[in-house]
Design a protein around this motif. Structure first.
Motif, short mmCIF file in Angstrom:
data_model
loop_
_atom_site.label_atom_id
_atom_site.label_comp_id
_atom_site.label_asym_id
_atom_site.label_seq_id
_atom_site.Cartn_x
_atom_site.Cartn_y
_atom_site.Cartn_z
N GLU A 41 0.82 -1.21 0.00
CA GLU A 41 0.00 0.00 0.00
C GLU A 41 0.85 1.26 0.00
O GLU A 41 0.57 2.22 -0.72
N LYS A 42 1.91 1.26 0.82
CA LYS A 42 2.80 2.43 0.90
C LYS A 42 3.67 2.55 -0.34
O LYS A 42 3.93 3.66 -0.82
N VAL A 43 4.12 1.43 -0.86
CA VAL A 43 4.95 1.46 -2.07
C VAL A 43 4.17 2.08 -3.22
O VAL A 43 4.71 2.87 -4.01
N LEU A 44 2.89 1.76 -3.34
CA LEU A 44 2.08 2.29 -4.44
C LEU A 44 1.93 3.81 -4.37
O LEU A 44 1.67 4.45 -5.39
N THR A 45 2.10 4.40 -3.21
CA THR A 45 2.04 5.87 -3.10
C THR A 45 3.41 6.50 -3.34
O THR A 45 3.53 7.73 -3.33
N GLN A 46 4.44 5.67 -3.55
CA GLN A 46 5.80 6.18 -3.74
C GLN A 46 6.44 5.56 -4.98
O GLN A 46 7.61 5.18 -4.98
N LEU A 47 5.68 5.48 -6.05
CA LEU A 47 6.19 4.85 -7.26
C LEU A 47 7.39 5.60 -7.83
O LEU A 47 8.20 5.03 -8.57
N ASP A 48 7.51 6.88 -7.49
CA ASP A 48 8.66 7.65 -7.97
C ASP A 48 9.97 7.15 -7.37
O ASP A 48 11.05 7.42 -7.90
N LYS A 49 9.88 6.40 -6.27
CA LYS A 49 11.08 5.86 -5.62
C LYS A 49 11.41 4.44 -6.09
O LYS A 49 12.45 3.90 -5.74
N VAL A 50 10.52 3.85 -6.86
CA VAL A 50 10.73 2.48 -7.33
C VAL A 50 11.65 2.50 -8.55
O VAL A 50 11.47 3.31 -9.46
N PRO A 51 12.65 1.62 -8.60
CA PRO A 51 13.54 1.56 -9.77
C PRO A 51 12.76 1.38 -11.06
O PRO A 51 11.73 0.69 -11.08
#
Length: 235
Positions: free
Chosen positions: A91-101
């Motif tokens: 859930e938190k990763v989906l709000t921070q897709l800009d941080k995903v490689p």
């Protein structure tokens, strides 16, 4: 609003085998830290005649299982390159897709979105449901849209006008004070939950896999039938 909590534990999804997960596999998933396929809260034929058994079965055991398999693989790879981000949960990763490689962003956006969207979708439907909301939800809808009928028309239009594949949504914008109800549409498996503070409470899948076996290209007929199974108590 109550935020949907995903099970804590174990791109075309159609490559996945159409077989239900057993209780044992859910136990193993929990032990391994993977996200499990959320179980259906009712039988596959429970929403007939509005949504047919064949569609519900392939939608859950084929498509949702496919998203589950692929998001677990993507999150495992994310943990290898950015463990602190991965440990925050999907859930938190989906709000921070800009941080995903970049090499993982598409898989996490598409399969992660597909995972959470369907987890909500099954639960906001039910046999013997439909009708109109009551209580605080009814009051909130009247306040935001003028009436339930006006909301229903706006939501149905959002679903009908999605180009290609996507979703229609009713979500709560908790960044506003007071919080506001919003109708929107997203392409593919995007979700309002990709924006911090946007909490989806009702979603309609308008990918063709959600209705084509029963309704063919008649998306409007599918949308009209779907209102007969919306579980407003859960919403």
């Amino acid at each position: 609003p109550r935020i949907l909590r995903l099970p804590e534990a174990s791109s075309c999804p159609c490559t996945c085998a159409l077989s239900p997960a057993s209780p044992t596999s859910f136990t193993m998933a929990a032990a391994s830290g993977e996200l499990p396929l959320p179980p259906m809260p009712y039988e596959y034929n429970a929403l007939e005649p509005h949504l047919d058994e064949a569609t519900m079965r392939v939608h859950h055991l084929g498509h949702h299982q496919g998203y589950t398999t692929k998001i677990n693989a993507a999150m495992a790879k994310l943990a290898e390159v950015d463990k602190p981000l991965a440990e925050q949960g999907l859930e938190k990763v989906l709000t921070q897709l800009d941080k995903v490689p970049a090499e993982l962003k598409g898989a996490i956006r598409n399969s992660g979105g597909g995972y959470v969207n369907h987890a909500l979708f099954w639960n906001i439907m039910g046999p013997g449901k439909g009708g109109a909301p009551t209580g605080k939800l009814a009051t909130a809808i009247d306040g935001a849209f003028g009436s339930f009928d006006a909301f229903k028309e706006k939501f149905s239009n959002a679903a009908a006008t999605v180009f290609g594949s996507g979703w229609a949504w009713l979500y709560v914008d908790t960044t506003k004070s007071p919080a506001e109800l919003v109708v929107s549409a997203t392409p593919n498996q995007d979700t309002p939950a990709m924006t911090e503070g946007h909490v989806p409470i009702l979603g309609l899948d308008v990918w063709e896999h959600a209705y084509y076996l029963q309704y063919q290209n008649k998306r409007a007929a599918y949308i009209g039938a779907w209102w007969n199974v919306v579980n407003f108590d859960e919403v």
